[in-house]
Design a protein around this motif. Structure first.
Motif, PDB file in Angstrom:
ATOM      1  N   PHE A 218       0.882  -1.156   0.000  1.00 56.32           N
ATOM      2  CA  PHE A 218       0.000   0.000   0.000  1.00 56.32           C
ATOM      3  C   PHE A 218       0.920   1.207   0.000  1.00 56.32           C
ATOM      4  O   PHE A 218       1.575   1.494   1.001  1.00 56.32           O
ATOM      5  N   ALA A 219       1.029   1.860  -1.146  1.00 53.91           N
ATOM      6  CA  ALA A 219       1.910   3.016  -1.316  1.00 53.91           C
ATOM      7  C   ALA A 219       1.063   4.282  -1.154  1.00 53.91           C
ATOM      8  O   ALA A 219       0.250   4.594  -2.017  1.00 53.91           O
ATOM      9  N   PHE A 220       1.264   4.977  -0.047  1.00 49.46           N
ATOM     10  CA  PHE A 220       0.435   6.137   0.271  1.00 49.46           C
ATOM     11  C   PHE A 220       0.952   7.399  -0.417  1.00 49.46           C
ATOM     12  O   PHE A 220       2.159   7.592  -0.556  1.00 49.46           O
ATOM     13  N   THR A 221       0.025   8.241  -0.851  1.00 46.13           N
ATOM     14  CA  THR A 221       0.369   9.443  -1.617  1.00 46.13           C
ATOM     15  C   THR A 221      -0.235  10.699  -1.002  1.00 46.13           C
ATOM     16  O   THR A 221      -0.156  11.759  -1.603  1.00 46.13           O
ATOM     17  N   GLU A 222      -0.803  10.593   0.167  1.00 44.72           N
ATOM     18  CA  GLU A 222      -1.561  11.707   0.731  1.00 44.72           C
ATOM     19  C   GLU A 222      -1.080  12.067   2.137  1.00 44.72           C
ATOM     20  O   GLU A 222      -0.742  11.202   2.940  1.00 44.72           O
ATOM     21  N   GLY A 223      -1.049  13.371   2.414  1.00 47.02           N
ATOM     22  CA  GLY A 223      -0.776  13.867   3.760  1.00 47.02           C
ATOM     23  C   GLY A 223       0.585  13.469   4.284  1.00 47.02           C
ATOM     24  O   GLY A 223       1.536  13.293   3.528  1.00 47.02           O
ATOM     25  N   LYS A 224       0.651  13.301   5.601  1.00 50.59           N
ATOM     26  CA  LYS A 224       1.946  13.008   6.228  1.00 50.59           C
ATOM     27  C   LYS A 224       2.471  11.623   5.858  1.00 50.59           C
ATOM     28  O   LYS A 224       3.643  11.343   6.031  1.00 50.59           O
ATOM     29  N   TYR A 225       1.613  10.741   5.353  1.00 56.73           N
ATOM     30  CA  TYR A 225       2.031   9.395   4.964  1.00 56.73           C
ATOM     31  C   TYR A 225       2.501   9.314   3.505  1.00 56.73           C
ATOM     32  O   TYR A 225       2.883   8.237   3.040  1.00 56.73           O
ATOM     33  N   ASN A 226       2.487  10.422   2.788  1.00 54.16           N
ATOM     34  CA  ASN A 226       2.940  10.459   1.396  1.00 54.16           C
ATOM     35  C   ASN A 226       4.357   9.878   1.304  1.00 54.16           C
ATOM     36  O   ASN A 226       5.262  10.337   1.986  1.00 54.16           O
ATOM     37  N   GLY A 227       4.520   8.861   0.467  1.00 57.15           N
ATOM     38  CA  GLY A 227       5.825   8.228   0.289  1.00 57.15           C
ATOM     39  C   GLY A 227       6.054   7.031   1.202  1.00 57.15           C
ATOM     40  O   GLY A 227       7.033   6.316   1.034  1.00 57.15           O
ATOM     41  N   SER A 228       5.168   6.792   2.162  1.00 54.93           N
ATOM     42  CA  SER A 228       5.293   5.650   3.063  1.00 54.93           C
ATOM     43  C   SER A 228       4.521   4.456   2.507  1.00 54.93           C
ATOM     44  O   SER A 228       3.572   4.622   1.745  1.00 54.93           O
ATOM     45  N   THR A 229       4.942   3.265   2.896  1.00 53.84           N
ATOM     46  CA  THR A 229       4.270   2.056   2.432  1.00 53.84           C
ATOM     47  C   THR A 229       4.075   1.080   3.587  1.00 53.84           C
ATOM     48  O   THR A 229       4.809   1.130   4.579  1.00 53.84           O
ATOM     49  N   ILE A 230       3.092   0.199   3.420  1.00 58.46           N
ATOM     50  CA  ILE A 230       3.024  -1.013   4.239  1.00 58.46           C
ATOM     51  C   ILE A 230       2.948  -2.188   3.271  1.00 58.46           C
ATOM     52  O   ILE A 230       2.414  -2.065   2.161  1.00 58.46           O
ATOM     53  N   THR A 231       3.507  -3.306   3.682  1.00 60.94           N
ATOM     54  CA  THR A 231       3.547  -4.495   2.842  1.00 60.94           C
ATOM     55  C   THR A 231       2.647  -5.568   3.432  1.00 60.94           C
ATOM     56  O   THR A 231       2.783  -5.935   4.595  1.00 60.94           O
ATOM     57  N   VAL A 232       1.728  -6.056   2.595  1.00 59.50           N
ATOM     58  CA  VAL A 232       0.781  -7.093   2.980  1.00 59.50           C
ATOM     59  C   VAL A 232       1.136  -8.357   2.200  1.00 59.50           C
ATOM     60  O   VAL A 232       1.352  -8.302   0.986  1.00 59.50           O
ATOM     61  N   LEU A 233       1.212  -9.472   2.902  1.00 59.51           N
ATOM     62  CA  LEU A 233       1.515 -10.752   2.265  1.00 59.51           C
ATOM     63  C   LEU A 233       0.714 -11.824   2.971  1.00 59.51           C
ATOM     64  O   LEU A 233       0.879 -12.023   4.167  1.00 59.51           O
ATOM     65  N   GLY A 234      -0.182 -12.488   2.234  1.00 59.30           N
ATOM     66  CA  GLY A 234      -0.948 -13.534   2.892  1.00 59.30           C
ATOM     67  C   GLY A 234      -2.023 -14.145   2.020  1.00 59.30           C
ATOM     68  O   GLY A 234      -2.199 -13.790   0.857  1.00 59.30           O
ATOM     69  N   ARG A 235      -2.771 -15.039   2.641  1.00 61.96           N
ATOM     70  CA  ARG A 235      -3.835 -15.786   1.969  1.00 61.96           C
ATOM     71  C   ARG A 235      -5.146 -15.032   2.080  1.00 61.96           C
ATOM     72  O   ARG A 235      -5.507 -14.536   3.138  1.00 61.96           O
ATOM     73  N   ASN A 236      -5.877 -14.975   0.959  1.00 62.29           N
ATOM     74  CA  ASN A 236      -7.150 -14.270   0.900  1.00 62.29           C
ATOM     75  C   ASN A 236      -8.208 -15.191   0.287  1.00 62.29           C
ATOM     76  O   ASN A 236      -8.352 -15.257  -0.928  1.00 62.29           O
ATOM     77  N   PRO A 237      -8.969 -15.907   1.140  1.00 65.61           N
ATOM     78  CA  PRO A 237     -10.067 -16.730   0.612  1.00 65.61           C
ATOM     79  C   PRO A 237     -11.261 -15.831   0.290  1.00 65.61           C
ATOM     80  O   PRO A 237     -12.020 -15.424   1.162  1.00 65.61           O
ATOM     81  N   VAL A 238     -11.401 -15.476  -0.963  1.00 67.90           N
ATOM     82  CA  VAL A 238     -12.256 -14.386  -1.436  1.00 67.90           C
ATOM     83  C   VAL A 238     -13.693 -14.426  -0.912  1.00 67.90           C
ATOM     84  O   VAL A 238     -14.256 -13.382  -0.588  1.00 67.90           O
ATOM     85  N   PHE A 239     -14.295 -15.597  -0.800  1.00 68.93           N
ATOM     86  CA  PHE A 239     -15.704 -15.653  -0.414  1.00 68.93           C
ATOM     87  C   PHE A 239     -15.936 -15.750   1.095  1.00 68.93           C
ATOM     88  O   PHE A 239     -17.069 -15.850   1.538  1.00 68.93           O
ATOM     89  N   HIS A 240     -14.879 -15.678   1.895  1.00 74.91           N
ATOM     90  CA  HIS A 240     -15.067 -15.580   3.342  1.00 74.91           C
ATOM     91  C   HIS A 240     -15.488 -14.146   3.648  1.00 74.91           C
ATOM     92  O   HIS A 240     -15.009 -13.198   3.014  1.00 74.91           O
ATOM     93  N   LYS A 241     -16.348 -13.974   4.637  1.00 77.13           N
ATOM     94  CA  LYS A 241     -16.860 -12.641   4.954  1.00 77.13           C
ATOM     95  C   LYS A 241     -15.720 -11.691   5.332  1.00 77.13           C
ATOM     96  O   LYS A 241     -15.652 -10.562   4.860  1.00 77.13           O
ATOM     97  N   VAL A 242     -14.831 -12.144   6.211  1.00 77.16           N
ATOM     98  CA  VAL A 242     -13.676 -11.345   6.624  1.00 77.16           C
ATOM     99  C   VAL A 242     -12.430 -12.180   6.402  1.00 77.16           C
ATOM    100  O   VAL A 242     -12.370 -13.341   6.792  1.00 77.16           O
ATOM    101  N   ARG A 243     -11.437 -11.573   5.736  1.00 75.51           N
ATOM    102  CA  ARG A 243     -10.154 -12.225   5.509  1.00 75.51           C
ATOM    103  C   ARG A 243      -9.076 -11.431   6.220  1.00 75.51           C
ATOM    104  O   ARG A 243      -9.068 -10.209   6.146  1.00 75.51           O
ATOM    105  N   GLU A 244      -8.194 -12.150   6.898  1.00 76.04           N
ATOM    106  CA  GLU A 244      -7.124 -11.478   7.633  1.00 76.04           C
ATOM    107  C   GLU A 244      -5.787 -11.857   7.018  1.00 76.04           C
ATOM    108  O   GLU A 244      -5.525 -13.029   6.756  1.00 76.04           O
TER     109      GLU A 244
END
Length: 191
Positions: free
Chosen positions: A123-149
């Motif tokens: 997630f490459a942020f482009t707005e406000g004080k977080y402009n230029g900052s990123t977080i990296t997400v890596l994981g399994r996403n079972p699309v039809f589950h109501k909530v995926r973590e």
């Protein structure tokens, strides 16, 4: 032969050659050293929560998700398909709401049993004080589950040393086009 080798080792150790090499190896590893976090200006760790909407657009002329691998015999779950993404991240579920960044990376359909993705994205942020900052997400996403973590495994800028998790909830999914809007609640520990 062994005797000559022992004599050479003794001479080198008494001449300081071996001791000099070990002097820079205090912990026995040479390439690793401990640092005081204050040297990197790390302050107190904090927990941030933010909610964003991820727009995965696979249709039309301005697609933000492009299939780069398509197996010759596609199963019902799409197993083996890989998409590269540059998806908008917005504050609200409408694409016209405020753009705060981009989700850049890829996802692979990696399950033979259900529609399940392996997500690897920044997630490459482009707005406000977080402009230029990123977080990296890596994981399994079972699309039809109501909530995926999925875990947050790192970050940059204001999110250096980040760790945490995201929860994904599908807002809308067009089964005909594959276009999706997903709400991401991000919980990130960082300095």
């Amino acid at each position: 032969m062994v005797r000559i080798l022992l004599i050479v080792v003794f001479i080198l150790s008494t001449s300081g050659v071996i001791r000099c090499a070990r002097a820079n190896d205090d912990d026995g590893h040479g390439f690793v050293r401990s640092l005081d976090p204050k040297l990197l200006s790390l302050k107190e760790e904090k927990l941030s929560h933010f909610r964003i909407y991820w727009h995965d657009i696979t249709s039309g002329s301005n697609a933000t998700s492009i299939s780069v691998v398509r197996p010759s015999n596609i199963s019902a779950t799409g197993f083996g398909i890989i998409n590269v993404i540059d998806d908008p991240l917005t504050l609200g579920p409408k694409l016209s709401s405020k753009l705060v960044g981009r989700a850049q990376g890829f996802y692979a359909l990696s399950s033979q049993e259900e529609l399940g993705l392996l997500m690897s994205m920044n997630f490459a942020f482009t707005e406000g004080k977080y402009n230029g900052s990123t977080i990296t997400v890596l994981g399994r996403n079972p699309v039809f589950h109501k909530v995926r973590e999925m875990p947050v495994i790192g970050g940059s800028g204001l999110f250096r040393f980040a760790r945490g998790y995201v929860q994904a909830r599908t807002h809308t999914l067009n089964m005909k086009t594959g276009d999706a809007i997903v709400e991401y609640n991000c919980y990130v520990l960082h300095y």
